[in-house]
Motif scaffolding. Sequence first.
Motif, PDB file in Angstrom:
ATOM      1  N   MET A 100       3.942   2.232  -4.756  1.00  0.00           N
ATOM      2  CA  MET A 100       2.822   2.027  -3.846  1.00  0.00           C
ATOM      3  C   MET A 100       2.332   3.372  -3.314  1.00  0.00           C
ATOM      4  SD  MET A 100       0.768  -0.080  -2.293  1.00  0.00           S
ATOM      5  CE  MET A 100       1.536  -1.490  -3.027  1.00  0.00           C
ATOM      6  N   PRO A 101       1.054   3.733  -3.579  1.00  0.00           N
ATOM      7  CA  PRO A 101       0.508   4.966  -3.010  1.00  0.00           C
ATOM      8  C   PRO A 101       0.263   4.779  -1.506  1.00  0.00           C
ATOM      9  CG  PRO A 101      -1.150   3.822  -4.299  1.00  0.00           C
ATOM     10  CD  PRO A 101       0.120   3.059  -4.458  1.00  0.00           C
ATOM     11  N   VAL A 102       0.594   5.820  -0.748  1.00  0.00           N
ATOM     12  CA  VAL A 102       0.468   5.773   0.711  1.00  0.00           C
ATOM     13  C   VAL A 102      -0.384   6.944   1.170  1.00  0.00           C
ATOM     14  CG1 VAL A 102       1.733   5.848   2.899  1.00  0.00           C
ATOM     15  CG2 VAL A 102       2.730   4.686   0.941  1.00  0.00           C
ATOM     16  N   GLU A 103      -1.244   6.684   2.128  1.00  0.00           N
ATOM     17  CA  GLU A 103      -2.065   7.729   2.738  1.00  0.00           C
ATOM     18  C   GLU A 103      -1.746   7.756   4.226  1.00  0.00           C
ATOM     19  OE1 GLU A 103      -6.648   7.929   3.926  1.00  0.00           O
ATOM     20  OE2 GLU A 103      -6.309   7.839   1.761  1.00  0.00           O
ATOM     21  N   TYR A 104      -1.497   8.948   4.756  1.00  0.00           N
ATOM     22  CA  TYR A 104      -1.162   9.089   6.177  1.00  0.00           C
ATOM     23  C   TYR A 104      -1.916  10.278   6.731  1.00  0.00           C
ATOM     24  CZ  TYR A 104       1.600   9.897  10.393  1.00  0.00           C
ATOM     25  OH  TYR A 104       1.999  10.097  11.696  1.00  0.00           O
ATOM     26  N   ASN A 105      -2.497  10.123   7.896  1.00  0.00           N
ATOM     27  CA  ASN A 105      -3.214  11.204   8.549  1.00  0.00           C
ATOM     28  C   ASN A 105      -2.519  11.487   9.872  1.00  0.00           C
ATOM     29  OD1 ASN A 105      -5.054  13.140   9.147  1.00  0.00           O
ATOM     30  ND2 ASN A 105      -6.791  11.761   9.417  1.00  0.00           N
ATOM     31  N   GLY A 106      -1.711  12.529   9.906  1.00  0.00           N
ATOM     32  CA  GLY A 106      -0.977  12.879  11.108  1.00  0.00           C
ATOM     33  C   GLY A 106       0.180  13.793  10.779  1.00  0.00           C
ATOM     34  N   ILE A 107       1.003  14.044  11.790  1.00  0.00           N
ATOM     35  CA  ILE A 107       2.158  14.920  11.619  1.00  0.00           C
ATOM     36  C   ILE A 107       3.339  14.077  11.152  1.00  0.00           C
ATOM     37  CG2 ILE A 107       3.738  16.486  12.783  1.00  0.00           C
ATOM     38  CD1 ILE A 107       1.413  17.138  14.709  1.00  0.00           C
ATOM     39  N   LEU A 108       3.913  14.472  10.043  1.00  0.00           N
ATOM     40  CA  LEU A 108       5.062  13.751   9.490  1.00  0.00           C
ATOM     41  C   LEU A 108       6.338  14.170  10.207  1.00  0.00           C
ATOM     42  CD1 LEU A 108       4.164  14.014   5.728  1.00  0.00           C
ATOM     43  CD2 LEU A 108       4.337  11.904   7.046  1.00  0.00           C
ATOM     44  N   PRO A 109       7.364  13.306  10.215  1.00  0.00           N
ATOM     45  CA  PRO A 109       8.644  13.684  10.811  1.00  0.00           C
ATOM     46  C   PRO A 109       9.244  14.893  10.090  1.00  0.00           C
ATOM     47  CG  PRO A 109       8.606  11.342  10.240  1.00  0.00           C
ATOM     48  CD  PRO A 109       7.369  11.947   9.686  1.00  0.00           C
ATOM     49  N   ASP A 110      10.040  15.678  10.799  1.00  0.00           N
ATOM     50  CA  ASP A 110      10.671  16.863  10.211  1.00  0.00           C
ATOM     51  C   ASP A 110      11.542  16.511   9.011  1.00  0.00           C
ATOM     52  OD1 ASP A 110       9.489  18.489  12.069  1.00  0.00           O
ATOM     53  OD2 ASP A 110      11.200  18.447  13.431  1.00  0.00           O
ATOM     54  N   LEU A 111      12.121  15.330   9.019  1.00  0.00           N
ATOM     55  CA  LEU A 111      13.059  14.936   7.969  1.00  0.00           C
ATOM     56  C   LEU A 111      12.380  14.277   6.773  1.00  0.00           C
ATOM     57  CD1 LEU A 111      15.798  13.560  10.334  1.00  0.00           C
ATOM     58  CD2 LEU A 111      15.753  15.775   9.191  1.00  0.00           C
ATOM     59  N   PHE A 112      11.067  14.193   6.784  1.00  0.00           N
ATOM     60  CA  PHE A 112      10.330  13.597   5.674  1.00  0.00           C
ATOM     61  C   PHE A 112      10.369  14.545   4.479  1.00  0.00           C
ATOM     62  CE2 PHE A 112       6.490  13.073   3.176  1.00  0.00           C
ATOM     63  CZ  PHE A 112       6.463  11.709   2.970  1.00  0.00           C
ATOM     64  N   ARG A 113      10.784  14.031   3.324  1.00  0.00           N
ATOM     65  CA  ARG A 113      10.811  14.818   2.094  1.00  0.00           C
ATOM     66  C   ARG A 113      10.932  13.881   0.890  1.00  0.00           C
ATOM     67  NH1 ARG A 113      15.671  15.778   4.724  1.00  0.00           N
ATOM     68  NH2 ARG A 113      17.491  15.004   3.629  1.00  0.00           N
ATOM     69  N   GLU A 114      10.909  14.455  -0.290  1.00  0.00           N
ATOM     70  CA  GLU A 114      11.031  13.669  -1.520  1.00  0.00           C
ATOM     71  C   GLU A 114      12.426  13.054  -1.612  1.00  0.00           C
ATOM     72  OE1 GLU A 114      10.141  16.546  -4.497  1.00  0.00           O
ATOM     73  OE2 GLU A 114       7.991  16.470  -4.113  1.00  0.00           O
ATOM     74  N   ASN A 115      12.504  11.944  -2.328  1.00  0.00           N
ATOM     75  CA  ASN A 115      13.755  11.187  -2.511  1.00  0.00           C
ATOM     76  C   ASN A 115      14.396  10.815  -1.183  1.00  0.00           C
ATOM     77  OD1 ASN A 115      13.591  11.266  -5.340  1.00  0.00           O
ATOM     78  ND2 ASN A 115      14.474  13.318  -5.350  1.00  0.00           N
ATOM     79  N   GLN A 116      13.567  10.562  -0.179  1.00  0.00           N
ATOM     80  CA  GLN A 116      14.021  10.215   1.165  1.00  0.00           C
ATOM     81  C   GLN A 116      13.594   8.788   1.478  1.00  0.00           C
ATOM     82  OE1 GLN A 116      15.786  12.231   3.190  1.00  0.00           O
ATOM     83  NE2 GLN A 116      15.899  10.658   4.736  1.00  0.00           N
ATOM     84  N   SER A 117      14.436   8.069   2.169  1.00  0.00           N
ATOM     85  CA  SER A 117      14.128   6.712   2.596  1.00  0.00           C
ATOM     86  C   SER A 117      13.112   6.765   3.740  1.00  0.00           C
ATOM     87  CB  SER A 117      15.419   6.041   3.056  1.00  0.00           C
ATOM     88  OG  SER A 117      15.233   4.682   3.239  1.00  0.00           O
ATOM     89  N   VAL A 118      12.013   6.011   3.620  1.00  0.00           N
ATOM     90  CA  VAL A 118      10.979   5.986   4.657  1.00  0.00           C
ATOM     91  C   VAL A 118      10.565   4.557   4.952  1.00  0.00           C
ATOM     92  CG1 VAL A 118      10.015   8.255   4.128  1.00  0.00           C
ATOM     93  CG2 VAL A 118       9.058   6.242   3.046  1.00  0.00           C
ATOM     94  N   ILE A 119      10.061   4.382   6.154  1.00  0.00           N
ATOM     95  CA  ILE A 119       9.423   3.129   6.546  1.00  0.00           C
ATOM     96  C   ILE A 119       8.090   3.515   7.163  1.00  0.00           C
ATOM     97  CG2 ILE A 119       9.496   1.126   8.065  1.00  0.00           C
ATOM     98  CD1 ILE A 119      12.514   1.153   7.830  1.00  0.00           C
ATOM     99  N   ALA A 120       7.010   2.992   6.606  1.00  0.00           N
ATOM    100  CA  ALA A 120       5.665   3.296   7.080  1.00  0.00           C
ATOM    101  C   ALA A 120       5.021   2.024   7.610  1.00  0.00           C
ATOM    102  CB  ALA A 120       4.823   3.872   5.950  1.00  0.00           C
ATOM    103  N   THR A 121       4.402   2.116   8.770  1.00  0.00           N
ATOM    104  CA  THR A 121       3.684   0.990   9.368  1.00  0.00           C
ATOM    105  C   THR A 121       2.195   1.206   9.141  1.00  0.00           C
ATOM    106  OG1 THR A 121       5.373   0.817  11.087  1.00  0.00           O
ATOM    107  CG2 THR A 121       3.286  -0.299  11.493  1.00  0.00           C
ATOM    108  N   GLY A 122       1.515   0.164   8.692  1.00  0.00           N
ATOM    109  CA  GLY A 122       0.083   0.300   8.442  1.00  0.00           C
ATOM    110  C   GLY A 122      -0.503  -0.938   7.799  1.00  0.00           C
ATOM    111  N   HIS A 123      -1.540  -0.744   6.991  1.00  0.00           N
ATOM    112  CA  HIS A 123      -2.242  -1.859   6.356  1.00  0.00           C
ATOM    113  C   HIS A 123      -2.704  -1.450   4.963  1.00  0.00           C
ATOM    114  CE1 HIS A 123      -5.444   0.612   8.084  1.00  0.00           C
ATOM    115  NE2 HIS A 123      -6.220   0.124   7.134  1.00  0.00           N
ATOM    116  N   MET A 124      -3.075  -2.442   4.195  1.00  0.00           N
ATOM    117  CA  MET A 124      -3.576  -2.203   2.838  1.00  0.00           C
ATOM    118  C   MET A 124      -5.074  -1.923   2.899  1.00  0.00           C
ATOM    119  SD  MET A 124      -1.071  -2.299   0.766  1.00  0.00           S
ATOM    120  CE  MET A 124      -1.948  -2.301  -0.787  1.00  0.00           C
ATOM    121  N   ASP A 125      -5.487  -0.963   2.080  1.00  0.00           N
ATOM    122  CA  ASP A 125      -6.900  -0.648   1.905  1.00  0.00           C
ATOM    123  C   ASP A 125      -7.129  -0.592   0.401  1.00  0.00           C
ATOM    124  OD1 ASP A 125      -9.537   0.075   2.190  1.00  0.00           O
ATOM    125  OD2 ASP A 125      -9.100   2.169   2.678  1.00  0.00           O
TER     126      ASP A 125
END
Length: 156
Positions: free
Chosen positions: A85-110
């Motif tokens: 699933m492609p994700v688009e985010y506009n803002g400052i990401l957490p310091d621990l955000f990186r590749e091969n990392q577990s994430v949970i994103a809140t938002g909606h489908m466009d």
Amino acid sequence: MNPTRQRRLTIIIAILAAVIVAAALVVYALQQNMNYLFTPSQVQAGDATSYKTFRLGGMVKAGSIQRSSDSLKVTFTVVDAVGVMPVEYNGILPDLFRENQSVIATGHMDGARFVATEVLAKHDETYMPKELKDAMAKAHAGKRIDEAANQDKQQL
């Protein structure tokens, strides 16, 4: 029926009606604030189409993070074992955000992409939130998640 009983019955009915209306408003408000967690494969299967806002959980695909040079816009791909699933985010990401990392994103489908309003990242790639682990296990019923390895790493 005498007037005293009729007045009491009217008051009791009015109180019951007020309680029913208040309970209905509370249930409606709670439903509007609930965010369900889905994996990319569940979203692609159409499980999230009836939800305006939901949480998307999975791993950030290696090599998929693209940052805009003139804004805070970031695009990346969240994957599970079969879904992408492609994700688009506009803002400052957490310091621990990186590749091969577990994430949970809140938002909606466009359309076919997920537009995130919030992104959460975990500090250890071996840790997976219980909700996400259960959702991924359900999405991959034929595959077994190695729980013993995760428990051993958590005890360290």
